[in-house]
Design a protein around this motif. Sequence first.
Motif, PDB file in Angstrom:
ATOM      1  N   SER A  74       0.835  -1.182   0.000  1.00  0.00           N
ATOM      2  CA  SER A  74       0.000   0.000   0.000  1.00  0.00           C
ATOM      3  C   SER A  74       0.874   1.236   0.000  1.00  0.00           C
ATOM      4  O   SER A  74       2.055   1.183   0.319  1.00  0.00           O
ATOM      5  N   SER A  75       0.280   2.318  -0.364  1.00  0.00           N
ATOM      6  CA  SER A  75       0.964   3.596  -0.368  1.00  0.00           C
ATOM      7  C   SER A  75       0.028   4.586   0.306  1.00  0.00           C
ATOM      8  O   SER A  75      -1.108   4.753  -0.117  1.00  0.00           O
ATOM      9  N   ARG A  76       0.501   5.189   1.395  1.00  0.00           N
ATOM     10  CA  ARG A  76      -0.394   6.013   2.201  1.00  0.00           C
ATOM     11  C   ARG A  76       0.157   7.415   2.378  1.00  0.00           C
ATOM     12  O   ARG A  76       1.352   7.635   2.339  1.00  0.00           O
ATOM     13  N   ASP A  81      10.686   1.528  11.084  1.00  0.00           N
ATOM     14  CA  ASP A  81      11.563   1.364   9.930  1.00  0.00           C
ATOM     15  C   ASP A  81      12.860   0.705  10.327  1.00  0.00           C
ATOM     16  O   ASP A  81      13.366   0.923  11.421  1.00  0.00           O
ATOM     17  N   TYR A 122      16.661   0.607   8.484  1.00  0.00           N
ATOM     18  CA  TYR A 122      17.471   0.945   7.332  1.00  0.00           C
ATOM     19  C   TYR A 122      18.541  -0.108   7.181  1.00  0.00           C
ATOM     20  O   TYR A 122      19.106  -0.572   8.168  1.00  0.00           O
ATOM     21  N   ARG A 144      10.840   2.821   0.327  1.00  0.00           N
ATOM     22  CA  ARG A 144      10.061   2.043   1.256  1.00  0.00           C
ATOM     23  C   ARG A 144       9.519   3.008   2.292  1.00  0.00           C
ATOM     24  O   ARG A 144       9.685   4.213   2.157  1.00  0.00           O
ATOM     25  N   ALA A 145       8.854   2.454   3.269  1.00  0.00           N
ATOM     26  CA  ALA A 145       8.446   3.302   4.379  1.00  0.00           C
ATOM     27  C   ALA A 145       9.729   3.869   4.943  1.00  0.00           C
ATOM     28  O   ALA A 145      10.518   3.150   5.503  1.00  0.00           O
ATOM     29  N   ASP A 146       9.985   5.152   4.734  1.00  0.00           N
ATOM     30  CA  ASP A 146      11.345   5.586   5.020  1.00  0.00           C
ATOM     31  C   ASP A 146      11.457   7.052   5.339  1.00  0.00           C
ATOM     32  O   ASP A 146      10.485   7.754   5.531  1.00  0.00           O
ATOM     33  N   VAL A 155       3.937   6.930   3.437  1.00  0.00           N
ATOM     34  CA  VAL A 155       4.395   5.621   3.882  1.00  0.00           C
ATOM     35  C   VAL A 155       4.108   4.622   2.772  1.00  0.00           C
ATOM     36  O   VAL A 155       2.995   4.580   2.249  1.00  0.00           O
ATOM     37  N   VAL A 156       5.109   3.867   2.403  1.00  0.00           N
ATOM     38  CA  VAL A 156       4.924   2.852   1.368  1.00  0.00           C
ATOM     39  C   VAL A 156       5.298   1.494   1.942  1.00  0.00           C
ATOM     40  O   VAL A 156       6.358   1.346   2.534  1.00  0.00           O
ATOM     41  N   ASP A 157       4.418   0.544   1.782  1.00  0.00           N
ATOM     42  CA  ASP A 157       4.668  -0.794   2.332  1.00  0.00           C
ATOM     43  C   ASP A 157       4.664  -1.840   1.237  1.00  0.00           C
ATOM     44  O   ASP A 157       3.931  -1.734   0.267  1.00  0.00           O
TER      45      ASP A 157
END
Lengths: 241, 241
Positions: free
Chosen positions: A179-181, A237, A239, B79-81, B235-237
């Motif tokens: 998903s992208s939020r 997160d 990294y 990514r969620a980052d 946020v990307v998951d």
Amino acid sequence: MFKYEEIARDLHKKIIDGTYPVKEALPNQKELGEEYGASRITVQRALDILAEKGLVFSIQGSGTYVKVNALVKNIRDSRADEYEGLTKHMQHSDEESISSEVLRFVMRNPTEEEALNLMLEEEDFIYDIIRLRLLNGEEYSIEHTLMPIEIAPGLNKNILLGSIYSYLMNELKLKIGGSSRRITAEQPDKYDKKHLKCSPEDPVLQVEQIVYLNDGTPFEYSKTRHRYDQIGIRVVDHYES
Amino acid sequence: MFKYEEIARDLHKKIIDGTYPVKEALPNQKELGEEYGASRITVQRALDILAEKGLVFSIQGSGTYVKVNALVKNIRDSRADEYEGLTKHMQHSDEESISSEVLRFVMRNPTEEEALNLMLEEEDFIYDIIRLRLLNGEEYSIEHTLMPIEIAPGLNKNILLGSIYSYLMNELKLKIGGSSRRITAEQPDKYDKKHLKCSPEDPVLQVEQIVYLNDGTPFEYSKTRHRYDQIGIRVVDHYES
DNA sequence: AAGTGGTCTAGACCACGCG
DNA sequence: GCGTGGTCTAGACCACTTT
């Protein structure tokens, strides 16, 4: 259950129970391989999993060490993950009950912007759904959901009263890929004031999201507005070094 | 540059330029191995990277396919980052200028809760920093940062006017390992009203975060409050199948 | 039954940290 | 220089999809 999973699970256990204490080095990969009767590559895959979870980190030429916050991670083991509205969040606590009120349930063509987000043509059809979500009978959030009909045929009001997601995953056997939020704070609009009982000073936490199936097809474009005093969103997160 | 990275990069390029079109299968792993003069395992590692980026997915027994949203991902590959305050976000656009105003810069002992979050004792010392961040001279956010002195000795007001992070990473050679954030909407308090020029109806988007070094040591506990009309958080998951 | 990806091995060489 | 993790190979077997 594969060998590398078993090794990862066992190492995880041993980190939690203190066999491998925080800040200390694990046995080297060769030794671990002998201990588990596995090749070094397989041990490496297990360690990769633990690194992904934020439990260990490796320094080339030195060793693999337990992160000092490894035990904290254990409390809430998750990556930046699972939002999907309300239902899943709450399924842990038995005391809480969730219900829905369907404010809108129609089919129509998408606007140009909606078609773009859902990778559709403007001639295609989508569901346009608005649901008020209640937690223990108390107003909690308003979900505005758009979904291509083609992907989820047979949606009906009964399903909307429960969880759309469990219908999609369990009945239609769809797999969610990501998903992208976008998360913002917003002033309450008239619907928030009416349904969420927001006063003009009560902010709203809005989550706008596109959810994709495993093959990358977008299947949901939604905006969910939460009462600010009812929710926060957690993001974790890691990294890569 | 390792072989699996080169393969991943080349495949990525070929997905973008249409050599491997969306929804189609890539050549199988054996063929790719021959094409790149690599073993099947090495090809697999390259494909793992692409899967992690959300560009492809594999079905055992069938093949590896290009996700239909692969080309969209290319626009914003992340990514969620990266949140880390303001500085990094903006470094892309040359037009924008960031400045800081230091509202507080003291050293003190942590409270019990702060000590817990930073894994310190109450006798240890921390910096207590409040900065007002300005974008093109306009009030943007208030950052309240707590940081153990031991980890970042030699912090001074000059550094605070720029980016703490670049000091930590470039000067002190610290490596950031991850973060845990909580995002909420809040009513403006008196400081928001004063410094961010919020009216009582202007919500604030708050990010509370703990940032960890590579070895898991927490080194920052901060709360940043943004004007609601100046920022959203993305946020990307990806979920593993 | 044939083809594909997933797992696993034994052994090799390299890059890096550390004394 | 030694020990460690990082990369890579060739070959094997298994699980799964497809025909």
